[in-house]
Design a protein around this motif. Structure first.
Motif, PDB file in Angstrom:
ATOM      1  N   GLY A 195      14.295  -3.942   5.634  1.00 32.34           N
ATOM      2  CA  GLY A 195      13.118  -4.498   4.968  1.00 32.34           C
ATOM      3  C   GLY A 195      12.040  -4.949   5.933  1.00 32.34           C
ATOM      4  O   GLY A 195      11.941  -4.472   7.066  1.00 32.34           O
ATOM      5  N   ASP A 196      11.232  -5.906   5.473  1.00 29.01           N
ATOM      6  CA  ASP A 196      10.053  -6.329   6.230  1.00 29.01           C
ATOM      7  C   ASP A 196      10.371  -6.912   7.600  1.00 29.01           C
ATOM      8  O   ASP A 196       9.506  -6.946   8.470  1.00 29.01           O
ATOM      9  N   CYS A 197      11.595  -7.417   7.793  1.00 26.48           N
ATOM     10  CA  CYS A 197      11.930  -8.056   9.064  1.00 26.48           C
ATOM     11  C   CYS A 197      12.392  -7.050  10.113  1.00 26.48           C
ATOM     12  O   CYS A 197      12.498  -7.392  11.297  1.00 26.48           O
ATOM     13  N   ALA A 198      12.670  -5.804   9.713  1.00 20.64           N
ATOM     14  CA  ALA A 198      13.285  -4.831  10.619  1.00 20.64           C
ATOM     15  C   ALA A 198      12.230  -3.989  11.322  1.00 20.64           C
ATOM     16  O   ALA A 198      11.229  -3.589  10.734  1.00 20.64           O
ATOM     17  N   GLU A 199      12.476  -3.713  12.593  1.00 22.90           N
ATOM     18  CA  GLU A 199      11.622  -2.821  13.390  1.00 22.90           C
ATOM     19  C   GLU A 199      12.453  -1.605  13.801  1.00 22.90           C
ATOM     20  O   GLU A 199      13.412  -1.726  14.553  1.00 22.90           O
ATOM     21  N   HIS A 200      12.053  -0.445  13.304  1.00 27.32           N
ATOM     22  CA  HIS A 200      12.764   0.793  13.617  1.00 27.32           C
ATOM     23  C   HIS A 200      11.840   1.726  14.367  1.00 27.32           C
ATOM     24  O   HIS A 200      10.730   2.012  13.933  1.00 27.32           O
ATOM     25  N   ASN A 201      12.304   2.166  15.515  1.00 27.06           N
ATOM     26  CA  ASN A 201      11.523   3.107  16.319  1.00 27.06           C
ATOM     27  C   ASN A 201      10.113   2.576  16.584  1.00 27.06           C
ATOM     28  O   ASN A 201       9.132   3.315  16.530  1.00 27.06           O
ATOM     29  N   GLY A 202      10.027   1.268  16.860  1.00 25.16           N
ATOM     30  CA  GLY A 202       8.757   0.648  17.209  1.00 25.16           C
ATOM     31  C   GLY A 202       7.854   0.337  16.037  1.00 25.16           C
ATOM     32  O   GLY A 202       6.701  -0.067  16.236  1.00 25.16           O
ATOM     33  N   ARG A 203       8.353   0.480  14.803  1.00 24.79           N
ATOM     34  CA  ARG A 203       7.480   0.285  13.639  1.00 24.79           C
ATOM     35  C   ARG A 203       8.087  -0.698  12.653  1.00 24.79           C
ATOM     36  O   ARG A 203       9.271  -0.617  12.317  1.00 24.79           O
ATOM     37  N   VAL A 204       7.245  -1.625  12.178  1.00 25.28           N
ATOM     38  CA  VAL A 204       7.585  -2.515  11.073  1.00 25.28           C
ATOM     39  C   VAL A 204       6.742  -2.071   9.886  1.00 25.28           C
ATOM     40  O   VAL A 204       5.517  -2.084   9.955  1.00 25.28           O
ATOM     41  N   TYR A 205       7.377  -1.700   8.777  1.00 23.62           N
ATOM     42  CA  TYR A 205       6.637  -1.107   7.664  1.00 23.62           C
ATOM     43  C   TYR A 205       6.001  -2.145   6.751  1.00 23.62           C
ATOM     44  O   TYR A 205       4.859  -1.979   6.317  1.00 23.62           O
ATOM     45  N   ALA A 206       6.745  -3.198   6.381  1.00 22.61           N
ATOM     46  CA  ALA A 206       6.240  -4.235   5.467  1.00 22.61           C
ATOM     47  C   ALA A 206       5.754  -3.647   4.149  1.00 22.61           C
ATOM     48  O   ALA A 206       4.731  -4.063   3.605  1.00 22.61           O
ATOM     49  N   LEU A 207       6.488  -2.659   3.625  1.00 22.50           N
ATOM     50  CA  LEU A 207       6.177  -2.035   2.337  1.00 22.50           C
ATOM     51  C   LEU A 207       7.466  -1.902   1.537  1.00 22.50           C
ATOM     52  O   LEU A 207       8.565  -1.802   2.097  1.00 22.50           O
ATOM     53  N   ALA A 208       7.323  -1.853   0.215  1.00 24.58           N
ATOM     54  CA  ALA A 208       8.501  -1.794  -0.654  1.00 24.58           C
ATOM     55  C   ALA A 208       9.258  -0.483  -0.500  1.00 24.58           C
ATOM     56  O   ALA A 208      10.495  -0.473  -0.486  1.00 24.58           O
ATOM     57  N   GLY A 209       8.541   0.635  -0.373  1.00 20.92           N
ATOM     58  CA  GLY A 209       9.205   1.933  -0.286  1.00 20.92           C
ATOM     59  C   GLY A 209      10.184   2.042   0.874  1.00 20.92           C
ATOM     60  O   GLY A 209      11.357   2.402   0.672  1.00 20.92           O
ATOM     61  N   PRO A 210       9.748   1.744   2.097  1.00 19.30           N
ATOM     62  CA  PRO A 210      10.686   1.778   3.220  1.00 19.30           C
ATOM     63  C   PRO A 210      11.837   0.782   3.065  1.00 19.30           C
ATOM     64  O   PRO A 210      12.968   1.078   3.461  1.00 19.30           O
ATOM     65  N   ALA A 211      11.571  -0.393   2.495  1.00 21.78           N
ATOM     66  CA  ALA A 211      12.647  -1.379   2.299  1.00 21.78           C
ATOM     67  C   ALA A 211      13.730  -0.814   1.390  1.00 21.78           C
ATOM     68  O   ALA A 211      14.932  -0.967   1.649  1.00 21.78           O
ATOM     69  N   ILE A 212      13.325  -0.136   0.323  1.00 22.13           N
ATOM     70  CA  ILE A 212      14.291   0.457  -0.608  1.00 22.13           C
ATOM     71  C   ILE A 212      15.063   1.581   0.077  1.00 22.13           C
ATOM     72  O   ILE A 212      16.291   1.702  -0.066  1.00 22.13           O
ATOM     73  N   GLU A 213      14.349   2.418   0.840  1.00 25.67           N
ATOM     74  CA  GLU A 213      15.031   3.522   1.518  1.00 25.67           C
ATOM     75  C   GLU A 213      16.032   2.994   2.548  1.00 25.67           C
ATOM     76  O   GLU A 213      17.157   3.516   2.657  1.00 25.67           O
TER      77      GLU A 213
END
Length: 415
Positions: A267-285
């Protein structure tokens, strides 16, 4: 050793993960908010008065509500809570979300003056709804997605709204200047006064309550109510205090594992591959991928099964059945009511030299469509006012497949 899965955070990511794992695993979700998990995307609809909190609630998820985790003890594999309880874990999942950014403005400290509100949680939303009246003078600081949503909702509640955006145009991260201008016209039609390239200097307060917003040129906007919508920042305090690898967010790998192999983050707290998304879609995925990984883990323990005995030899760890490789995120905003607003943006919307751009504008209907094509690939697009083509465009973009050789206008839905 406990095989239980403990999730810190009852928002979109944490609630989704728990629902995906239940009832085959023992999952404890600890949520700081008193409310049941809800769809944060629809908070503006609650603020506008169209939905009640119960309408935006997510499917039932058991959560220990109103409990805040204050410490992670990695050595003993327990989390300590502010109610004195200690919860053991086999796998810990951090889904702590994000906090609103409070800019360094004069008069804005850790304790917000009366009348100043962030716009991030259900409590923020309900406090705003209780404070606004017909004719309330409201200033929204920030012209991004949250600021636009809040300004429009307040205007529908009868407030006199001024939207102050420091950047050159509204929703700079998603929209180009042409689409932003149409969005501005839409807001102004609803009575919102929009100021771009407008830097806020501070707040003027009397007796602990806000009275005006002061701009850099010393001009003051009278205000009974101020909404601070200047973006969000990942909540990483627990992770940092526990010694995990933290940059902008909590650093995770393709299995959403932190620098501690027994702790994951989504979710919003996670950084993957240098990116923090802060969006619902990536959090669900991310939640769906992690649910698959944890369900397939040899450490997973069904809710109604005893933990393996100590003399049982562990099976070799299988190759992961799922991996998170990033999300091609689409931003979508749909606001109902008088003068409904629909917009969507995805990918790279600023073309590079050599890119093809197809753009259709209908100022009368307030509609705008734009796609960017690089070589034989669709790399980005913006749609505002008419989203009839968004499904096909999103599938084409997400699939990253070669486009047919026919004219590119077909990408805009043939309108």
């Amino acid at each position: 050793m406990s095989k239980d899965i403990v999730v810190i955070g009852g928002g979109t990511a944490g609630a989704r993960l728990a629902r995906q794992l239940a009832p085959s695993a023992r999952v404890t979700v600890i949520g700081e908010e008193d409310h049941a998990p809800y769809n944060r995307v629809l908070l503006a609809e609650v603020l506008a008065g169209r939905y009640g909190p119960e309408v935006v609630a997510l499917p039932e998820t058991p959560v220990r509500r109103g409990v805040r985790v204050v410490r992670i003890d990695r050595a003993d594999k327990v989390v300590q809570c502010d109610d004195g309880s200690v919860v053991p874990y086999g796998t810990l999942v951090l889904a702590t979300g994000s906090n609103p950014v409070l800019p360094p403005l004069r008069g804005l400290g850790n304790d917000l003056p009366d009348g100043v509100h962030p716009f991030r949680t259900m409590d923020d939303c309900l406090a705003l709804a209780a404070a606004v009246r017909e004719g309330t003078r409201a200033v929204v600081i920030g012209g991004g997605l949250l600021g636009v949503s809040a300004a429009r909702a307040l205007a529908e509640r009868g407030a006199q709204v001024v939207l102050a955006q420091q950047g050159e145009h509204l929703m700079e991260r998603q929209l180009d200047p042409a689409a932003s201008e149409l969005l501005r016209s839409h807001l102004e039609t609803l009575g919102v006064e929009v100021h771009t390239e407008c830097r806020v200097r501070g707040l003027r307060c009397e007796a602990g309550a806000v009275r005006a917003v002061e701009l850099a040129d010393r001009y003051a906007l009278d205000a009974d109510l101020v909404v601070v919508a200047c973006g969000v920042r990942p909540r990483v305090g627990l992770a940092r205090a526990a010694g995990l690898d933290v940059r902008n967010g909590i650093v995770v790998d393709d299995e959403l594992r932190t620098s501690d192999p027994d702790i994951r983050a989504i979710g919003d707290c996670a950084e993957h591959n240098g990116r923090v998304y802060a969006l619902a879609g990536p959090a669900i995925e991310q939640a769906d991928v992690l649910a698959t990984l944890l369900a397939d883990s040899p450490d997973a323990c069904p809710a109604d099964s005893p933990a393996p005995s100590s003399d049982t030899s562990p099976a070799p760890a299988p190759a992961p059945s799922a991996r998170y490789t990033g999300t091609r995120a689409l931003t979508r905003l749909t606001l109902n009511g008088s003068g409904p607003l629909d917009l969507a943006a995805f990918g790279e919307t600023t073309p590079l030299p050599g890119d093809d751009v197809v753009r259709l504008t209908d100022a009368t209907r307030g509609a705008y469509r734009k796609v960017v094509v690089r070589g034989d690939r669709l790399i980005g697009g913006i749609l505002l006012g008419d989203l009839g083509a968004v499904g096909e465009l999103a599938r084409t973009w997400e699939g990253d497949e070669p486009l047919p050789s026919s004219p590119l206008f077909h990408l805009l839905g043939g309108s």
